[in-house]
Every structure is written in structure tokens, then in C-alpha cells.
Write a protein that holds these residues in place. Structure first.
Motif, PDB file in Angstrom:
ATOM      1  N   SER A   1      -3.198 -11.948   8.930  1.00  0.00           N
ATOM      2  CA  SER A   1      -2.629 -13.057   9.702  1.00  0.00           C
ATOM      3  C   SER A   1      -1.132 -12.820   9.761  1.00  0.00           C
ATOM      4  CB  SER A   1      -2.931 -14.399   9.027  1.00  0.00           C
ATOM      5  OG  SER A   1      -2.266 -14.474   7.766  1.00  0.00           O
ATOM      6  N   SER A   2      -0.427 -13.666  10.489  1.00  0.00           N
ATOM      7  CA  SER A   2       1.025 -13.573  10.494  1.00  0.00           C
ATOM      8  C   SER A   2       1.569 -14.012   9.141  1.00  0.00           C
ATOM      9  CB  SER A   2       1.617 -14.455  11.598  1.00  0.00           C
ATOM     10  OG  SER A   2       1.428 -15.823  11.287  1.00  0.00           O
ATOM     11  N   LEU A   3       2.771 -13.592   8.825  1.00  0.00           N
ATOM     12  CA  LEU A   3       3.402 -14.024   7.577  1.00  0.00           C
ATOM     13  C   LEU A   3       3.547 -15.538   7.565  1.00  0.00           C
ATOM     14  CD1 LEU A   3       4.879 -13.256   4.914  1.00  0.00           C
ATOM     15  CD2 LEU A   3       7.000 -13.250   6.251  1.00  0.00           C
ATOM     16  N   ARG A   4       3.886 -16.110   8.710  1.00  0.00           N
ATOM     17  CA  ARG A   4       4.042 -17.568   8.809  1.00  0.00           C
ATOM     18  C   ARG A   4       2.753 -18.286   8.436  1.00  0.00           C
ATOM     19  NH1 ARG A   4       3.391 -21.340  13.332  1.00  0.00           N
ATOM     20  NH2 ARG A   4       4.880 -23.091  13.138  1.00  0.00           N
ATOM     21  N   THR A   5       1.638 -17.849   9.006  1.00  0.00           N
ATOM     22  CA  THR A   5       0.347 -18.474   8.690  1.00  0.00           C
ATOM     23  C   THR A   5       0.019 -18.309   7.214  1.00  0.00           C
ATOM     24  OG1 THR A   5      -0.483 -18.137  10.933  1.00  0.00           O
ATOM     25  CG2 THR A   5      -2.117 -18.429   9.193  1.00  0.00           C
ATOM     26  N   TRP A   6       0.283 -17.142   6.674  1.00  0.00           N
ATOM     27  CA  TRP A   6       0.025 -16.876   5.255  1.00  0.00           C
ATOM     28  C   TRP A   6       0.845 -17.813   4.380  1.00  0.00           C
ATOM     29  CZ3 TRP A   6       3.021 -14.244   1.336  1.00  0.00           C
ATOM     30  CH2 TRP A   6       2.285 -13.831   0.214  1.00  0.00           C
ATOM     31  N   LEU A   7       2.108 -18.023   4.728  1.00  0.00           N
ATOM     32  CA  LEU A   7       2.965 -18.941   3.963  1.00  0.00           C
ATOM     33  C   LEU A   7       2.473 -20.380   4.093  1.00  0.00           C
ATOM     34  CD1 LEU A   7       6.470 -17.425   4.810  1.00  0.00           C
ATOM     35  CD2 LEU A   7       5.336 -17.386   2.569  1.00  0.00           C
ATOM     36  N   TYR A   8       2.055 -20.771   5.291  1.00  0.00           N
ATOM     37  CA  TYR A   8       1.526 -22.126   5.469  1.00  0.00           C
ATOM     38  C   TYR A   8       0.260 -22.339   4.651  1.00  0.00           C
ATOM     39  CZ  TYR A   8       4.592 -24.250   8.938  1.00  0.00           C
ATOM     40  OH  TYR A   8       5.660 -24.839   9.565  1.00  0.00           O
ATOM     41  N   ARG A   9      -0.549 -21.322   4.550  1.00  0.00           N
ATOM     42  CA  ARG A   9      -1.765 -21.424   3.729  1.00  0.00           C
ATOM     43  C   ARG A   9      -1.387 -21.724   2.283  1.00  0.00           C
ATOM     44  NH1 ARG A   9      -7.020 -18.517   4.042  1.00  0.00           N
ATOM     45  NH2 ARG A   9      -7.940 -18.488   1.947  1.00  0.00           N
ATOM     46  N   ILE A  10      -0.414 -20.995   1.748  1.00  0.00           N
ATOM     47  CA  ILE A  10       0.010 -21.214   0.366  1.00  0.00           C
ATOM     48  C   ILE A  10       0.638 -22.596   0.219  1.00  0.00           C
ATOM     49  CG2 ILE A  10       1.593 -20.420  -1.444  1.00  0.00           C
ATOM     50  CD1 ILE A  10       1.255 -17.577  -0.282  1.00  0.00           C
ATOM     51  N   ALA A  11       1.518 -22.968   1.141  1.00  0.00           N
ATOM     52  CA  ALA A  11       2.200 -24.267   1.065  1.00  0.00           C
ATOM     53  C   ALA A  11       1.203 -25.414   1.126  1.00  0.00           C
ATOM     54  CB  ALA A  11       3.219 -24.387   2.198  1.00  0.00           C
ATOM     55  N   THR A  12       0.204 -25.297   1.994  1.00  0.00           N
ATOM     56  CA  THR A  12      -0.786 -26.369   2.123  1.00  0.00           C
ATOM     57  C   THR A  12      -1.566 -26.543   0.831  1.00  0.00           C
ATOM     58  OG1 THR A  12      -0.979 -25.966   4.505  1.00  0.00           O
ATOM     59  CG2 THR A  12      -2.778 -27.167   3.446  1.00  0.00           C
TER      60      THR A  12
END
Length: 333
Positions: A68-79
Motif C-alpha cells: 500500500s502507500s506509506l500514507r495508508t500504512w501509517l493510517y492503519r497504524i494510527a487507527t
């Protein structure tokens, strides 16, 4: 919005280069913090969640394979960080969800110091998002009424609504982020939409401000500042809707209706002089309020408008909030 990922920077970061890691995550830091704020309703909790997210991402970066994009990956962790915090921390609320309104203003109650109050959000998203339409949607997503409504949802519904409607991610992507199915995501989205619709006005503050127009909005701000600084209560009341509200957490007292607000203003509010500095919080009109005689920061007021009048004055009088908002302690003149 996704930043272009430089493979060389990613490789250095995965090899343990902290400077390269900061280069990767800095473009996403502010929007991740806003996401955590929507989930948690608190600027302080959002900062805690952001730091936990960035630490977890740093530790897991070697496993990031760009599926996935880095952004999506970060959002997954943040969520996932936020969902854990939702389970451990009390729900953030506005005063009307805490206790009934008052008519008399002689006793405003002792401050409620438990971490239960919704906190304001500094509105500088426009500097981080290039697309004006995205900015509009994201500002709707930090409005006080919307964030307050989110706090009444179960954590997963909260996450689904934010990821689908504010961040506008595809259902399949959200399902992957939450280890769920598309059907479950769509079902949670329907329930969340219905629950939030019961708690928010028909028109967002962005829509209200757009309908008001920049010239009339400037006139409203000018009139509000002049009336407040001159303690001109009749002029202030002319700006309010009949059903206006005035809240001031962490004090439990709040006043419902123009007559009740008028009584509070006459009896308590203008015992000392004030100076106001307009600003933007939660995508809404707001003011830093400095209280005399030495004009130190005494309140932050976030306004909600409806049809060109003020529907609510949401005052925040907890001094612990002010440093995070970056406001001068003394009126700057």
C-alpha cells in the motif's frame, strides 16, 4: 494526499537512518494528528497517539513492503493505536452531554478536572492540503459538533466513518486496514452515518460560512469583537439566535437560550473588561479572549453560526489547553 516516496530515502530509513525516517513521515505528521483528534476528541490525546504511531511505524518499518502507500500504512497504524486508546480512556464530550443547563448564574460549579471534555483543534489544515475541496471536507471533519458526535460511536464505527467519509478511502482499503470485510465496513458505515446525523446540524459550519460569504463573515466578526470588548450586551444578543447556547468547560454550567445567556452575561461575564483576538479553530470562527485588568488569556471561544447568527459560543477556560494552541499569554495589542 500521498507524497512521492523516494526509494533511496526509504532504504536508508529501513536501514536505521532516523533522519531519513523523519523525511518520510514529516509530510504525513499533521494529517495523522488530525485523524487521531477526530478519533479521540482531544488535542493532548491526539499528540500522545501520534507519538505512539510514529514509534510503532519506526519499529515496523523494515516490514513495510509497499503493498500500500506509506500514507495508508501509517493510517492503519494510527487507527489501531487510537482504537486501543478509545478502549482505555473516557469519551470526550461537550457540556450539554454532561449535565442539564442552568438559569441562575450565581454558581457555575466546580471545574470538572477529569479528562472528559472535548478540546478545540487549531485550524491550519489549509497549509497542509493543496486541494481546496479536500480541505473543505477535512475541515468539516474537525468541526466541534461532528467530532463530538463521533465520540458517541463505538471505536470501529468511528474509525470507519472517518476513513470512508473524511479521508474518502475505498471500502476495500478500509476493510484491509481494520482486518475486516467490505460488507462489515459498509454495515458499520451505515450505522455510524445514522447515529451522527441525529447529533449534528443539517448544515456544516463550512456550508454556513460559505452561505454567509466573506464580507458578511467579516462584519459578524467585527460586530462580535466590538460588542464583547465594549460589554454591549444588547448588541451581543442581537447577534445570537433565539436558541443560542453558551458553554465553558471545565466548568459544568452552561446556558441554553438567548434569555439564559443574557442573564449570565449581565450578572457574571463582564465583571472585568476583555480584549479579543480573532482566530480559527475547528474550521470555525473563534477568538482568544484576554481578561482584564492585565489582559491575560482567560478563555478561547469557538462560535457556531446558523443563517448568519451565532448559534453557540463554546468557551474553553482550562489554562492547560492554551500552550498547545500556541496563543500568547498576554494580549498582543
Amino acid at each position: 494526499m500521498d507524497a512521492v516516496l523516494d526509494p533511496a530515502v526509504l532504504a536508508r530509513a529501513q536501514g536505521g537512518d532516523e533522519t531519513a525516517y523523519e523525511q518520510l513521515v514529516t509530510p504525513h505528521r499533521r494529517e495523522l494528528q488530525a485523524h487521531c483528534y477526530r478519533m479521540l476528541g482531544s488535542l493532548h490525546d491526539a499528540e500522545d497517539a501520534l507519538q505512539e504511531t510514529l514509534l510503532a511505524a519506526w519499529k515496523a518499518l523494515t516490514g513495510f513492503q509497499q503493498r500500500s502507500s506509506l500514507r495508508t500504512w501509517l493510517y492503519r497504524i494510527a487507527t489501531r493505536v487510537c482504537l486501543r486508546l478509545v478502549e482505555r480512556r473516557p469519551r470526550r464530550i461537550l457540556t450539554p452531554d454532561y449535565c442539564p443547563s442552568r438559569q441562575a448564574s450565581d454558581d457555575l460549579g466546580a471545574p470538572v478536572t477529569e479528562p472528559i471534555w472535548l478540546e478545540p483543534w487549531p485550524d491550519d489544515l489549509a497549509g497542509d492540503v493543496a486541494d481546496p475541496e479536500t480541505t473543505y471536507v477535512e475541515r468539516e471533519g474537525v468541526e466541534l459538533a461532528y467530532v463530538a458526535a463521533l465520540q458517541h460511536l463505538p471505536g470501529t464505527q468511528r474509525a470507519v466513518l472517518i476513513l470512508r467519509e473524511v479521508l474518502q478511502l475505498p471500502a476495500a482499503e478500509v476493510a484491509s486496514m481494520l482486518d475486516s470485510s467490505v460488507a462489515s465496513v459498509n454495515s458499520a458505515l451505515q450505522r455510524a452515518r445514522a447515529a451522527v446525523a441525529e447529533r449534528v446540524p443539517e448544515r456544516s459550519q463550512q456550508a454556513e460560512r460559505e452561505a454567509l460569504g466573506s464580507e458578511r463573515e467579516r462584519a459578524l466578526v467585527t460586530s462580535f469583537v466590538a460588542a464583547w470588548e465594549q460589554a454591549d450586551i444588547p448588541a451581543l444578543l442581537d447577534l445570537l439566535t433565539e436558541d443560542a447556547r453558551f458553554t465553558m468547560p471545565p466548568l459544568p454550567a452552561w446556558f441554553d437560550g438567548r434569555d439564559a445567556v443574557a442573564g449570565f452575561m449581565r450578572e457574571r461575564l463582564f465583571a472585568t473588561p476583555w480584549r479579543l483576538r480573532p482566530l480559527r479553530l475547528n474550521g470555525q470562527l473563534a477568538f482568544a479572549c484576554y481578561q482584564g485588568p492585565d489582559f491575560r488569556l482567560g478563555a478561547v471561544n469557538v462560535l457556531s453560526v446558523r443563517d448568519g447568527q451565532i448559534r453557540a459560543i463554546n468557551g474553553f477556560v482550562d489554562p492547560a489547553l492554551y500552550p498547545a494552541l500556541g496563543l500568547p499569554k498576554v494580549f498582543p495589542g
